[in-house]
Design an enzyme around this catalytic site. Structure first.
Site, short mmCIF file in Angstrom:
data_model
loop_
_atom_site.label_atom_id
_atom_site.label_comp_id
_atom_site.label_asym_id
_atom_site.label_seq_id
_atom_site.Cartn_x
_atom_site.Cartn_y
_atom_site.Cartn_z
N CYS A 147 -12.22 4.52 7.33
CA CYS A 147 -11.95 4.83 5.92
C CYS A 147 -12.76 6.01 5.41
CB CYS A 147 -12.23 3.60 5.05
SG CYS A 147 -11.17 2.19 5.42
N SER B 161 5.58 -0.42 12.61
CA SER B 161 4.72 -0.72 13.76
C SER B 161 3.23 -0.71 13.44
CB SER B 161 4.99 0.31 14.87
OG SER B 161 4.76 1.63 14.39
N CYS C 234 -6.70 -4.27 -1.55
CA CYS C 234 -6.05 -2.98 -1.79
C CYS C 234 -4.79 -2.84 -0.96
CB CYS C 234 -7.02 -1.84 -1.51
SG CYS C 234 -7.36 -1.59 0.25
#
Length: 379
Positions: A83, A117, A202
């Site tokens: 992230c 996927s 989130c």
């Protein structure tokens, strides 16, 4: 000094209508246009993408998409750091400009996640922890349970983070979610991992964000008024056992960023933090020094972190409402802070903003944070 010369962010969406290249090209062109720079003035580019190699088999996405922007025959670095991929790319670019290696650099974070996927991200498919159910929502649920036990944090206080996030997101035209949601709505939602409901987690999204940064000389030439005073990148210590109610990596990284910028938390006018889950914003506020340990829940419920409050947090809507296209998030946080410091944030403008902080983290399960960045910007 390293200045922000231009920013550009696409709408974060789940509509399955964009390619990763078109998203990245749009953001890069927006940032270059905002900076008033031709592509030929860029001397290096740092492109963050976390999932393209796994999902699409493209491990040089930076070269692929920047060709269409006109950026060729220059250093292009592809960055993956979970992230914090986007903010890590900024860390690299900031150091390159600060060292005089480049006068102007492009930082781009881009992600396409809404594909059939996708599956679980960084779930450690062969790790016993994941096989026993320790996926990311479960790890944050453990942190929430511990915080509730140790400090008396309530589900209503965590839900208040989401309620505030939705109000802010409704003011951001690039946010994924732009609808109101009450505390009662949040608590009544489907459970994901006790005590977290769906709205407290989130959403994934497709999107891109770009920043052009440059030297002090170039900033004067272009009249740029926002600078990056410090940016610190760190990883966790991986101690065992882990204190689930506190984020030491956050607090230590923030302390270093404050020291290098010559400020403290009381000097901040706004904050963008990695609110991947409702409890995450509470923990980040404590670790950043916005309140004392254990007081993040009452801080959220008090309205102090809302637009117009003492210290607005995630006025963009944050990950909870803007959405979380992994590699784009850290760049979008910086672009959001820059907009407020420039006075161009529109309906969500933090009036008189002069100093802002962006915090991003990546790779956390029940253990320590694998990656953390904290950047301080000023006008």
């Amino acid at each position: 000094m390293v200045a922000i010369l231009g920013v550009g962010t696409t709408r974060f969406t789940q509509k399955l209508e964009r390619t990763i290249v078109s998203l990245g090209v749009e953001a890069a062109r927006l940032a270059l246009s905002d900076a008033g720079l031709a592509p030929a003035r860029i001397e290096g580019a740092f492109v963050a993408n976390a999932l393209g190699g796994m999902l699409f088999g493209d491990t040089t996405i930076g070269q692929t998409l920047l060709r269409d922007v006109g950026l060729r025959r220059l250093p292009i670095v592809n960055v993956e750091n979970a992230c914090t991929s986007g903010s890590s790319a900024l860390w690299l670019a900031w150091n390159a400009v600060r060292a005089g290696q480049m006068e102007a650099a492009l930082v781009l974070g881009v992600e396409r996640m809404c594909v059939p996927s996708l599956g679980l991200i960084n779930s450690g498919r062969t790790e016993i922890d994941t096989l026993l159910g320790l996926v990311t929502p479960a790890s944050f649920a453990l942190r929430a349970q511990r915080h509730m036990h140790e400090f008396g944090t309530t589900r209503e206080q965590m839900a208040a983070v989401v309620e505030k996030s939705r109000r802010h997101g409704a003011l951001n035209p690039n946010a994924l979610f732009q609808r109101a949601e009450t505390v009662a709505d949040v608590l009544a939602g489907p459970a994901v991992a006790d005590p977290l409901t769906r709205s407290e987690c989130c959403p994934i999204a497709d999107g891109a964000s770009a920043i052009v940064i440059g030297s002090d000389r170039l900033a004067r030439e272009l009249g740029a008024g926002v600078r990056i005073d410090s940016i610190v990148l760190a990883s966790g210590g991986y101690e065992n056992p882990v204190d689930l109610a506190r984020w030491d990596t956050d607090s230590e990284t923030a302390a270093a960023a404050y020291a290098r910028a010559g400020i403290g938390p009381d000097d901040l006018d706004l904050v963008e933090c990695h609110d991947a889950f409702s409890i995450a914003e509470i923990l980040h506020c404590e670790a950043l020094g916005l309140c004392a340990p254990g007081e993040g829940g009452p801080l959220a419920a008090s309205g102090a972190t809302s637009l117009g409050g003492r210290i607005p947090v995630n006025v963009s809507g944050g990950l909870l409402s803007r959405g979380h296209p992994v590699a784009a998030t850290g760049v979008a946080q910086i672009a959001e802070i820059a907009a407020h410091l420039r006075g161009t944030a529109g309906a969500r403008q933090v009036e008189g903003a002069r100093v802002g902080l962006a915090q991003c983290m990546g790779g956390d399960l029940a253990g320590d944070t694998k990656s953390c960045t904290v950047a301080v910007l000023s006008r």
